[in-house]
Design a protein around this motif. Structure first.
Motif, PDB file in Angstrom:
ATOM      1  N   LEU A 136      10.786   2.322  -4.717  1.00  0.00           N
ATOM      2  CA  LEU A 136      11.124   1.094  -4.007  1.00  0.00           C
ATOM      3  C   LEU A 136      12.310   1.308  -3.066  1.00  0.00           C
ATOM      4  O   LEU A 136      12.358   0.745  -1.964  1.00  0.00           O
ATOM      5  N   VAL A 137      13.254   2.129  -3.498  1.00  0.00           N
ATOM      6  CA  VAL A 137      14.415   2.406  -2.660  1.00  0.00           C
ATOM      7  C   VAL A 137      14.039   3.279  -1.465  1.00  0.00           C
ATOM      8  O   VAL A 137      14.579   3.125  -0.363  1.00  0.00           O
ATOM      9  N   SER A 138      13.090   4.178  -1.664  1.00  0.00           N
ATOM     10  CA  SER A 138      12.757   5.162  -0.626  1.00  0.00           C
ATOM     11  C   SER A 138      11.896   4.603   0.493  1.00  0.00           C
ATOM     12  O   SER A 138      11.818   5.188   1.577  1.00  0.00           O
ATOM     13  N   ILE A 139      11.249   3.464   0.269  1.00  0.00           N
ATOM     14  CA  ILE A 139      10.346   2.899   1.280  1.00  0.00           C
ATOM     15  C   ILE A 139      11.021   1.725   1.971  1.00  0.00           C
ATOM     16  O   ILE A 139      11.403   0.744   1.309  1.00  0.00           O
ATOM     17  N   PRO A 140      11.202   1.783   3.292  1.00  0.00           N
ATOM     18  CA  PRO A 140      11.826   0.671   4.010  1.00  0.00           C
ATOM     19  C   PRO A 140      11.007  -0.616   3.878  1.00  0.00           C
ATOM     20  O   PRO A 140       9.791  -0.598   4.041  1.00  0.00           O
ATOM     21  N   ALA A 141      11.696  -1.704   3.535  1.00  0.00           N
ATOM     22  CA  ALA A 141      11.015  -2.986   3.391  1.00  0.00           C
ATOM     23  C   ALA A 141      10.881  -3.673   4.739  1.00  0.00           C
ATOM     24  O   ALA A 141      11.798  -3.626   5.568  1.00  0.00           O
ATOM     25  N   LEU A 168       0.822  -1.212   0.000  1.00  0.00           N
ATOM     26  CA  LEU A 168       0.000   0.000   0.000  1.00  0.00           C
ATOM     27  C   LEU A 168       0.858   1.265   0.000  1.00  0.00           C
ATOM     28  O   LEU A 168       0.520   2.251  -0.673  1.00  0.00           O
ATOM     29  N   SER A 169       1.976   1.231   0.722  1.00  0.00           N
ATOM     30  CA  SER A 169       2.871   2.394   0.772  1.00  0.00           C
ATOM     31  C   SER A 169       3.457   2.682  -0.604  1.00  0.00           C
ATOM     32  O   SER A 169       3.586   3.846  -1.006  1.00  0.00           O
ATOM     33  N   ILE A 170       3.799   1.639  -1.332  1.00  0.00           N
ATOM     34  CA  ILE A 170       4.344   1.813  -2.684  1.00  0.00           C
ATOM     35  C   ILE A 170       3.299   2.460  -3.592  1.00  0.00           C
ATOM     36  O   ILE A 170       3.580   3.421  -4.320  1.00  0.00           O
ATOM     37  N   ALA A 171       2.082   1.921  -3.537  1.00  0.00           N
ATOM     38  CA  ALA A 171       1.017   2.458  -4.392  1.00  0.00           C
ATOM     39  C   ALA A 171       0.711   3.909  -4.051  1.00  0.00           C
ATOM     40  O   ALA A 171       0.560   4.760  -4.943  1.00  0.00           O
ATOM     41  N   ARG A 172       0.608   4.226  -2.769  1.00  0.00           N
ATOM     42  CA  ARG A 172       0.260   5.582  -2.352  1.00  0.00           C
ATOM     43  C   ARG A 172       1.381   6.569  -2.667  1.00  0.00           C
ATOM     44  O   ARG A 172       1.137   7.743  -2.930  1.00  0.00           O
TER      45      ARG A 172
END
Length: 316
Positions: A303-308, A226-230
């Motif tokens: 993808l790089v900016s959001i912690p997995a 959801l974080s990726i999509a938003r």
């Protein structure tokens, strides 16, 4: 797992006529599990049509091809009701869209009116012919090919609503040196394209789809998706972000990737592996963003900016 053996067979069969397309075949297999439509894009001569026909040959069911040109009408795709003078009644004649695997060749050469005839069938898996609704048989997948719009004359950009209906988009690039050398060697002799053996039956495909329900996704990973999509809806270089349909497609594709990796749960790496193919064609860049970036590069930045999150199996 039976699916992994089938995918290996699929690669082997398609490898008889196609070289270096293992990743493409895996992505197409993932789409098959979800009845997901596929868009293949590349310059002419890179094997888009041959890849599609080879893939269809390895799958049971009916295959049809629509060669799109500007003079193709919506009824040429969906079908018509025609008057039969022998019985003095109208009869339904379904069009080529009524098949299991439909090759929409050079889809961007069709006019917007004809392209719109695919909207209903790609989303609802049914087609309306003169007021009569005809449901599609399972599986039903549209595999469309197109050449890059900016380098072609007489093409029409696909509408946003239609692009969003494609489960994945694959850019079929040029082969590397060794693969192209293998292509030359293969084509020294006559290639019999009808030698591709059927790998999947329709019954097997239906059974394999049930395995998807066993693939576990943790709450943290759902939040990650959801974080990726938003983030695509808030990015400065993106004018139109990913729709909820795209969010759902990302989750499903990640599940399919987990199955191919012989796991019963999804990991962040599964999401990262499929995100460029699932999301890249669903975003529209702003004018400023399109001058310096591509859709794929921006998805990579996100993808790089959001912690997995940490990997979690079904029992954790």
């Amino acid at each position: 797992m039976a699916l992994l053996e089938k995918i290996s067979q699929l690669k082997q069969e398609i490898g008889k006529v196609m070289v270096g397309k293992e990743i493409e075949v895996e992505l197409m297999a993932i789409s098959l599990l979800f009845n997901g439509h596929i868009l293949l894009e590349s310059v002419p001569g890179t094997g888009k049509t041959l890849l599609t026909k080879s893939f269809a040959s390895a799958i049971g069911g009916r295959f049809s091809r629509i060669q799109f040109t500007p003079d193709v009408l919506p009824s040429d795709v969906t079908g018509i009701q025609f008057f039969n003078p022998k019985i003095h009644e109208f009869e339904l004649r379904p069009g080529p869209i009524c098949a299991n695997i439909v090759l929409a060749d050079e889809i961007n050469r069709a006019t917007p009116r004809t392209q719109s005839s695919l909207l209903e069938v790609m989303e609802e898996r049914q087609v309306t012919i003169d007021g009569i609704t005809v449901p599609m048989e399972e599986p039903f997948i549209v595999i469309a090919t197109q050449n890059p719009v900016e380098s072609q004359q007489g093409t029409f950009s696909l509408p946003v609503a239609q692009m969003d209906r494609f489960f994945i988009k694959i850019n079929v690039g040029y082969p590397d040196y060794e693969d192209e050398k293998r292509i030359l060697r293969i084509h020294r002799r006559e290639v019999k394209r009808n030698t591709i053996a059927q790998v999947f039956s329709l019954t097997e495909i239906d059974q394999l789809k049930k395995a998807i329900n066993e693939i576990y996704i943790s709450d943290d990973l759902e939040d990650y998706i959801l974080s990726i999509a938003r983030k695509t809806r808030e990015h400065n270089s993106i004018e139109l972000g990913v729709s909820p349909r795209g969010t759902l497609a990302l989750m499903k594709a990640a599940q399919g990737k987990a199955i191919l990796n012989d796991r019963t749960y999804v990991t962040p790496d599964d999401v990262k592996a499929v995100a460029p193919y699932v999301l890249g064609h669903r975003i529209i860049l702003s004018m400023e963003g399109s001058l310096t970036k591509t859709s794929e590069s921006i998805i990579g930045e996100i993808l790089v900016s959001i912690p997995a999150p940490a990997e979690k199996g079904a029992n954790e």
